[in-house]
Design a protein around this motif. Structure first.
Motif, PDB file in Angstrom:
ATOM      1  N   ALA A 120      -6.333  15.713  -2.594  1.00 49.00           N
ATOM      2  CA  ALA A 120      -5.063  15.017  -2.360  1.00 49.00           C
ATOM      3  C   ALA A 120      -5.283  13.690  -1.639  1.00 49.00           C
ATOM      4  CB  ALA A 120      -4.115  15.902  -1.561  1.00 49.00           C
ATOM      5  N   LEU A 121      -6.178  13.681  -0.658  1.00 47.02           N
ATOM      6  CA  LEU A 121      -6.482  12.441   0.059  1.00 47.02           C
ATOM      7  C   LEU A 121      -7.146  11.425  -0.863  1.00 47.02           C
ATOM      8  CD1 LEU A 121      -7.728  13.735   3.520  1.00 47.02           C
ATOM      9  CD2 LEU A 121      -5.551  12.676   2.983  1.00 47.02           C
ATOM     10  N   LEU A 122      -7.981  11.897  -1.785  1.00 44.13           N
ATOM     11  CA  LEU A 122      -8.605  10.994  -2.750  1.00 44.13           C
ATOM     12  C   LEU A 122      -7.549  10.316  -3.616  1.00 44.13           C
ATOM     13  CD1 LEU A 122     -11.052   9.796  -4.248  1.00 44.13           C
ATOM     14  CD2 LEU A 122     -11.002  11.840  -5.690  1.00 44.13           C
ATOM     15  N   PHE A 123      -6.617  11.092  -4.140  1.00 39.21           N
ATOM     16  CA  PHE A 123      -5.555  10.510  -4.962  1.00 39.21           C
ATOM     17  C   PHE A 123      -4.701   9.537  -4.151  1.00 39.21           C
ATOM     18  CE2 PHE A 123      -5.779  14.495  -7.741  1.00 39.21           C
ATOM     19  CZ  PHE A 123      -6.676  13.891  -8.604  1.00 39.21           C
ATOM     20  N   ASN A 124      -4.430   9.883  -2.906  1.00 41.39           N
ATOM     21  CA  ASN A 124      -3.667   9.003  -2.026  1.00 41.39           C
ATOM     22  C   ASN A 124      -4.418   7.694  -1.803  1.00 41.39           C
ATOM     23  OD1 ASN A 124      -1.914   7.934  -0.157  1.00 41.39           O
ATOM     24  ND2 ASN A 124      -2.311   9.450   1.411  1.00 41.39           N
ATOM     25  N   ALA A 125      -5.714   7.774  -1.513  1.00 37.50           N
ATOM     26  CA  ALA A 125      -6.516   6.571  -1.278  1.00 37.50           C
ATOM     27  C   ALA A 125      -6.578   5.704  -2.533  1.00 37.50           C
ATOM     28  CB  ALA A 125      -7.922   6.954  -0.834  1.00 37.50           C
ATOM     29  N   LEU A 126      -6.741   6.337  -3.686  1.00 37.45           N
ATOM     30  CA  LEU A 126      -6.800   5.568  -4.926  1.00 37.45           C
ATOM     31  C   LEU A 126      -5.462   4.898  -5.248  1.00 37.45           C
ATOM     32  CD1 LEU A 126      -8.949   7.911  -7.196  1.00 37.45           C
ATOM     33  CD2 LEU A 126      -9.624   5.767  -6.103  1.00 37.45           C
ATOM     34  N   ALA A 127      -4.374   5.603  -5.010  1.00 34.68           N
ATOM     35  CA  ALA A 127      -3.055   5.036  -5.290  1.00 34.68           C
ATOM     36  C   ALA A 127      -2.762   3.837  -4.389  1.00 34.68           C
ATOM     37  CB  ALA A 127      -1.977   6.099  -5.117  1.00 34.68           C
ATOM     38  N   ILE A 128      -3.044   3.980  -3.118  1.00 36.91           N
ATOM     39  CA  ILE A 128      -2.797   2.875  -2.184  1.00 36.91           C
ATOM     40  C   ILE A 128      -3.744   1.718  -2.472  1.00 36.91           C
ATOM     41  CG2 ILE A 128      -2.826   2.181   0.235  1.00 36.91           C
ATOM     42  CD1 ILE A 128      -2.028   5.071   0.932  1.00 36.91           C
ATOM     43  N   SER A 129      -5.000   2.026  -2.775  1.00 39.56           N
ATOM     44  CA  SER A 129      -5.970   0.969  -3.079  1.00 39.56           C
ATOM     45  C   SER A 129      -5.589   0.203  -4.333  1.00 39.56           C
ATOM     46  CB  SER A 129      -7.370   1.563  -3.253  1.00 39.56           C
ATOM     47  OG  SER A 129      -7.830   2.098  -2.052  1.00 39.56           O
ATOM     48  N   CYS A 130      -5.129   0.915  -5.340  1.00 40.52           N
ATOM     49  CA  CYS A 130      -4.699   0.229  -6.564  1.00 40.52           C
ATOM     50  C   CYS A 130      -3.461  -0.627  -6.310  1.00 40.52           C
ATOM     51  CB  CYS A 130      -4.422   1.243  -7.671  1.00 40.52           C
ATOM     52  SG  CYS A 130      -5.910   1.994  -8.338  1.00 40.52           S
ATOM     53  N   GLY A 131      -2.557  -0.124  -5.484  1.00 35.34           N
ATOM     54  CA  GLY A 131      -1.348  -0.888  -5.164  1.00 35.34           C
ATOM     55  C   GLY A 131      -1.665  -2.189  -4.453  1.00 35.34           C
ATOM     56  N   PHE A 132      -2.528  -2.129  -3.462  1.00 41.47           N
ATOM     57  CA  PHE A 132      -2.901  -3.348  -2.754  1.00 41.47           C
ATOM     58  C   PHE A 132      -3.969  -4.135  -3.512  1.00 41.47           C
ATOM     59  CE2 PHE A 132      -0.927  -1.292   0.910  1.00 41.47           C
ATOM     60  CZ  PHE A 132      -0.267  -2.362   1.487  1.00 41.47           C
ATOM     61  N   GLY A 133      -4.725  -3.451  -4.363  1.00 42.84           N
ATOM     62  CA  GLY A 133      -5.769  -4.118  -5.123  1.00 42.84           C
ATOM     63  C   GLY A 133      -5.248  -5.156  -6.096  1.00 42.84           C
ATOM     64  N   VAL A 134      -4.004  -5.016  -6.489  1.00 42.95           N
ATOM     65  CA  VAL A 134      -3.398  -5.997  -7.384  1.00 42.95           C
ATOM     66  C   VAL A 134      -3.380  -7.374  -6.731  1.00 42.95           C
ATOM     67  CG1 VAL A 134      -1.225  -6.589  -8.549  1.00 42.95           C
ATOM     68  CG2 VAL A 134      -2.036  -4.241  -8.548  1.00 42.95           C
TER      69      VAL A 134
END
Length: 106
Positions: A39-53
């Motif tokens: 769950a933490l991995l998915f959370n980290a990936l989602a936030i990273s993709c959001g700010f990664g834009v």
């Protein structure tokens, strides 16, 4: 603030799993990685993709900000998955370690 969320989630889940697995506290770490770690991995990936834009922005300040936020999120995630459980196992703080049947902490 984002990094603290990972650490709080890690500590809270390890406390719940340690309470459930009083006989074998090492098995609580195995349960942590397969459930909460995912769950933490998915959370980290989602936030990273959001700010990664923001990295693709033409404004250099926004691009740099996006890169720094993504880097800090991933560093916080890796730290919460490696350092925090190791510290919990090594230090065994009273607020995480459940009391034994005789009322003492291990």
């Amino acid at each position: 603030g984002l990094g603290v969320d990972f650490a709080i989630h890690t500590i809270a889940r390890n406390k719940a799993l340690a309470t459930r697995n009083l006989a074998n506290p090492e098995s609580s770490f195995e349960s942590f990685y397969t459930s909460t770690g995912r769950a933490l991995l998915f959370n980290a990936l989602a936030i990273s993709c959001g700010f990664g834009v923001l990295i693709f922005s033409k404004v250099s300040e926004l691009s740099e900000f996006g890169g720094v936020v993504v880097l800090s999120i991933l560093a916080s995630f890796v730290s919460s998955m490696t350092l925090v459980p190791a510290l919990l196992a090594l230090v065994k703080p009273k607020f995480v370690t459940p009391p034994r049947a005789d009322g003492l902490t291990p």
